[in-house]
Design a protein around this motif. Structure first.
Motif, PDB file in Angstrom:
ATOM      1  N   ARG A  47      24.905  36.848 -20.059  1.00 38.27           N
ATOM      2  CA  ARG A  47      23.979  35.889 -21.121  1.00 38.27           C
ATOM      3  C   ARG A  47      24.125  35.908 -22.589  1.00 38.27           C
ATOM      4  O   ARG A  47      23.598  35.058 -23.214  1.00 38.27           O
ATOM      5  CB  ARG A  47      22.285  35.911 -20.502  1.00 38.27           C
ATOM      6  CG  ARG A  47      22.490  35.796 -19.049  1.00 38.27           C
ATOM      7  CD  ARG A  47      20.846  35.632 -18.619  1.00 38.27           C
ATOM      8  NE  ARG A  47      20.398  34.105 -18.796  1.00 38.27           N
ATOM      9  CZ  ARG A  47      20.672  33.247 -17.669  1.00 38.27           C
ATOM     10  NH1 ARG A  47      21.315  33.503 -16.599  1.00 38.27           N
ATOM     11  NH2 ARG A  47      20.148  32.041 -17.724  1.00 38.27           N
ATOM     12  N   ASP A  48      24.686  37.005 -22.857  1.00 38.19           N
ATOM     13  CA  ASP A  48      24.875  37.132 -24.337  1.00 38.19           C
ATOM     14  C   ASP A  48      26.015  37.968 -24.791  1.00 38.19           C
ATOM     15  O   ASP A  48      26.355  38.936 -24.164  1.00 38.19           O
ATOM     16  CB  ASP A  48      23.563  37.805 -24.980  1.00 38.19           C
ATOM     17  CG  ASP A  48      23.467  37.694 -26.530  1.00 38.19           C
ATOM     18  OD1 ASP A  48      24.201  36.754 -27.146  1.00 38.19           O
ATOM     19  OD2 ASP A  48      22.514  38.524 -27.201  1.00 38.19           O
ATOM     20  N   VAL A  49      26.518  37.690 -25.843  1.00 37.00           N
ATOM     21  CA  VAL A  49      27.811  38.444 -26.359  1.00 37.00           C
ATOM     22  C   VAL A  49      27.533  38.642 -27.985  1.00 37.00           C
ATOM     23  O   VAL A  49      27.067  37.416 -28.440  1.00 37.00           O
ATOM     24  CB  VAL A  49      29.257  37.944 -25.887  1.00 37.00           C
ATOM     25  CG1 VAL A  49      29.434  38.440 -24.407  1.00 37.00           C
ATOM     26  CG2 VAL A  49      29.591  36.637 -26.319  1.00 37.00           C
ATOM     27  N   LEU A  50      28.282  39.299 -28.486  1.00 33.91           N
ATOM     28  CA  LEU A  50      28.385  39.198 -29.942  1.00 33.91           C
ATOM     29  C   LEU A  50      29.189  38.057 -30.580  1.00 33.91           C
ATOM     30  O   LEU A  50      30.142  38.042 -30.219  1.00 33.91           O
ATOM     31  CB  LEU A  50      29.005  40.580 -30.698  1.00 33.91           C
ATOM     32  CG  LEU A  50      28.754  40.567 -32.067  1.00 33.91           C
ATOM     33  CD1 LEU A  50      27.392  40.432 -32.711  1.00 33.91           C
ATOM     34  CD2 LEU A  50      29.637  41.943 -32.649  1.00 33.91           C
ATOM     35  N   ARG A  51      28.356  37.299 -31.311  1.00 32.14           N
ATOM     36  CA  ARG A  51      29.222  36.126 -31.933  1.00 32.14           C
ATOM     37  C   ARG A  51      29.318  36.143 -33.533  1.00 32.14           C
ATOM     38  O   ARG A  51      28.225  36.461 -33.975  1.00 32.14           O
ATOM     39  CB  ARG A  51      28.841  34.796 -31.418  1.00 32.14           C
ATOM     40  CG  ARG A  51      28.856  34.658 -29.790  1.00 32.14           C
ATOM     41  CD  ARG A  51      27.880  33.648 -29.381  1.00 32.14           C
ATOM     42  NE  ARG A  51      26.617  34.310 -28.610  1.00 32.14           N
ATOM     43  CZ  ARG A  51      25.789  33.759 -27.804  1.00 32.14           C
ATOM     44  NH1 ARG A  51      25.955  32.390 -27.777  1.00 32.14           N
ATOM     45  NH2 ARG A  51      24.884  34.453 -27.275  1.00 32.14           N
ATOM     46  N   ILE A  52      30.281  35.724 -34.204  1.00 36.11           N
ATOM     47  CA  ILE A  52      30.459  35.898 -35.609  1.00 36.11           C
ATOM     48  C   ILE A  52      30.958  34.558 -36.136  1.00 36.11           C
ATOM     49  O   ILE A  52      31.985  34.230 -35.730  1.00 36.11           O
ATOM     50  CB  ILE A  52      31.133  37.175 -35.953  1.00 36.11           C
ATOM     51  CG1 ILE A  52      30.409  38.419 -35.462  1.00 36.11           C
ATOM     52  CG2 ILE A  52      31.233  37.066 -37.659  1.00 36.11           C
ATOM     53  CD1 ILE A  52      31.400  39.711 -36.068  1.00 36.11           C
TER      54      ILE A  52
END
Ligand code: FES
Length: 575
Positions: A463-468
């Protein structure tokens, strides 16, 4: 600050009562007014951002009538001035690309016409900063009246906020676990009445910050759009702004560094929108206050989140209002604020919040029991030399210190084409990187920064990952998203040099964000880098790209923050 008499009214330059003013007087008579209705009276410009294409502001024509009622009652002459409505959902490529247009429109409408004071009607995300920026530069007595927020919504017993609140069910929709018919039921509830998003998104954050900055009547930002109180406050603002004209109480008397620093702290205490970091910097710099992203970060350190409101918390704006609203939160926070800053009430912030109290300390938490210890952190490093922002209170704790391999998307179109592809090489540890979405590259920094969870991961239950990215995200969004990377990739910022497979490391506690590629390799990539072609070669888009500042400086236009004054327009009679 000194008072004003009838002869000193700015509008007297138009309505001076001599034959030389016949053109101006004649047009006021043409509008159906008798001389005694306008001569010698403060003219109050009601800048109204109503439009059929901004349903958040659907009630603002009615609201303008309430303002007019108040202005007439206090002996003023109200004039309604329609302005760019900036409907957040409809403006493309981004309403942000037009914030400065609204600011310029507001400033010039006030300056070029016979206006002594202003009421600003807005609320949908970019309208609040756009109106304020223009009013600050025009520097006439001004009150901001927020639109109020839309109705509350629930789905299967769970309350959810408007804007991107329903996105929590998006992974289920993408993975086929939620039928489209169910999704449509959710859609119908997102905005079920006029009014702005009912969470602590950009709209609620910016209307609250307008109040903290001293530009609104106390409590005005904590009122639902459909409540009678909104009209009552609008009429009160109409009465009050007439007095402000006589008192000559202008934005330059209200907007001080103390007010800006208070607003930055309150943004964090609200668990407010990351977009506020851009708008508040722009507002401060418009007023000639030296303020940037790094200073924002320094000011807010140690300020906890007290508002238990989505997306950082559990509740909606209605519950926040019922718990005492912004005045109660300010009262609780006052040991961290400078209570001496001035407000449109001709009282200090301390005086206007003196009586406010928290009625539900689960929704507005005491300092001893905060929702989170941090809501907005500025990280920097070789990937973001001038900073980037992250909202830990709406992110995943386990990703606050993380190292992973980049999966790079060249721009929003590339992301849309590939993110849900079965071939995408992505794992739960991957770092999704999106570039060319910044102020110039977007252009206008669209809210693409909450990249969707790739279908491949959503199917695994991730449901979540690091995004930049150098994009923004909606204030209603959530997830571990590093935003506003500055300088942006389109102008050659380091984000332009990242390749899929590179390692990236973030440490939010250490406020660092780094690309783990050695300097020699980065130098080689830089010498091979070619600037992309501009999206616009003419019109507003070209003007925007040429003059917009980077995110850490507030995305204002360079020529609008230039020091110096704009002269009053010359007025010559025709006789
Ligand atoms: Fe108008 Fe959120 S879309 S306030």
């Amino acid at each position: 600050m000194s008072g004003t008499n009838k002869r000193q009214l700015r509008s007297a330059r138009w309505f001076g009562g001599t034959p030389f003013d016949a053109e101006h007087t004649g047009h006021a008579l043409q509008a159906g007014l008798a001389r005694e209705e306008f001569e010698g009276k403060p003219v109050i410009g009601i800048i109204n951002t109503w439009s059929d294409l901004n349903p958040c502001h659907a009630h603002l024509r009615e609201r303008a009538e309430a303002v007019k009622r108040g202005v007439w009652q206090a002996g003023g002459y109200p004039v309604e001035l329609p302005a760019l409505a900036l409907g957040e959902g409809f403006f493309k490529p981004s309403a942000m690309m037009y914030r400065n247009m609204l600011a310029m429109q507001t400033e010039e409408m006030l300056r070029a016409q016979p206006v002594d004071g202003a009421i600003l009607l807005g609320g949908c995300d970019k309208t609040t900063p756009g109106l304020l920026l223009g009013a600050i530069s025009a520097d006439l007595p001004t009150i901001f009246c927020p639109a109020g927020f839309t109705n509350a919504a629930r789905y299967r017993g769970e309350s959810f906020g408007s804007g991107t609140g329903p996105f929590r069910w998006a992974p289920d929709l993408i993975a086929g676990r939620l039928p489209v018919t169910e999704w449509q039921k959710i859609e119908e509830k997102i905005w079920s009445s006029p009014g702005t998003c009912n969470v602590m998104g950009t709209a609620s954050t910016m209307t609250a910050l307008a109040e903290v900055l001293g530009f609104s009547l106390p409590g005005a930002s904590s009122v639902p759009a459909t409540a009678s109180k909104g009209h009552q406050l609008a009429a009160a603002a109409g009465r009050r702004v007439v007095d402000m004209v006589w008192e000559d109480l202008r934005p330059s008397h209200i907007l001080t560094r103390a007010a800006v620093e208070n607003a930055a702290k309150v943004n964090v205490a609200l668990g407010g929108s990351t977009n506020a970091a851009i708008h508040l910097v722009a507002i401060a710099r418009r007023a000639g206050i030296d303020f940037n992203l790094q200073q924002f970060d320094a000011v807010v350190r140690g300020v906890p989140v007290l508002a238990n409101v989505q997306p950082s918390g559990a509740y909606l704006m209605h519950e926040f209002a019922d718990a005492g609203g912004l005045p109660a939160l300010l009262n609780q926070l006052q040991t961290l604020l400078d209570g001496s800053s001035q407000t449109v009430m001709k009282q200090t912030l301390s005086e206007v919040i003196e009586q406010a109290q928290i009625d539900d300390d689960e929704v507005i938490r005491p300092l001893s029991n905060p929702v989170a210890s941090e809501a907005l952190v500025v990280v920097s490093g070789n990937l973001a030399p001038n900073g980037a922002v992250i909202k830990p209170s709406a992110a995943t704790a386990s990703l606050m210190q993380h190292r992973g391999r980049a999966v790079v998307f060249e721009d929003a179109a590339d992301m849309a084409a590939r993110i849900h592809s079965d071939d995408l090489e992505v794992t739960p540890d991957s770092v999704l990187v999106l570039r060319n979405c910044g102020p110039q590259g977007g252009p206008g920094m669209a809210e693409n920064g909450m990249l969707p969870i790739p279908k491949k991961l959503a199917e695994q239950g991730v449901r979540d990952v690091l995004r930049i990215s150098d994009a923004r995200m909606s204030g209603t969004s959530f997830g571990t998203c590093v935003l506003h990377v500055s300088p942006e990739s389109w102008v050659g910022g380091p984000l332009a040099l990242v390749r899929s497979g590179d390692e990236i490391e973030i440490d939010v506690a250490a406020r660092s964000l780094n690309l783990l590629v050695d300097d020699a390799e980065l130098a080689a990539r830089r010498s091979a880098w070619q600037p992309p072609k501009p999206h616009y070669v003419r019109g507003w888009g070209a003007l925007f790209i040429e003059h917009v500042n980077q995110a850490d400086q507030g995305c204002d236009f360079d020529f609008l923050v230039r020091p110096g004054a704009t002269p009053e327009p010359p007025i010559f009679g025709k006789l």
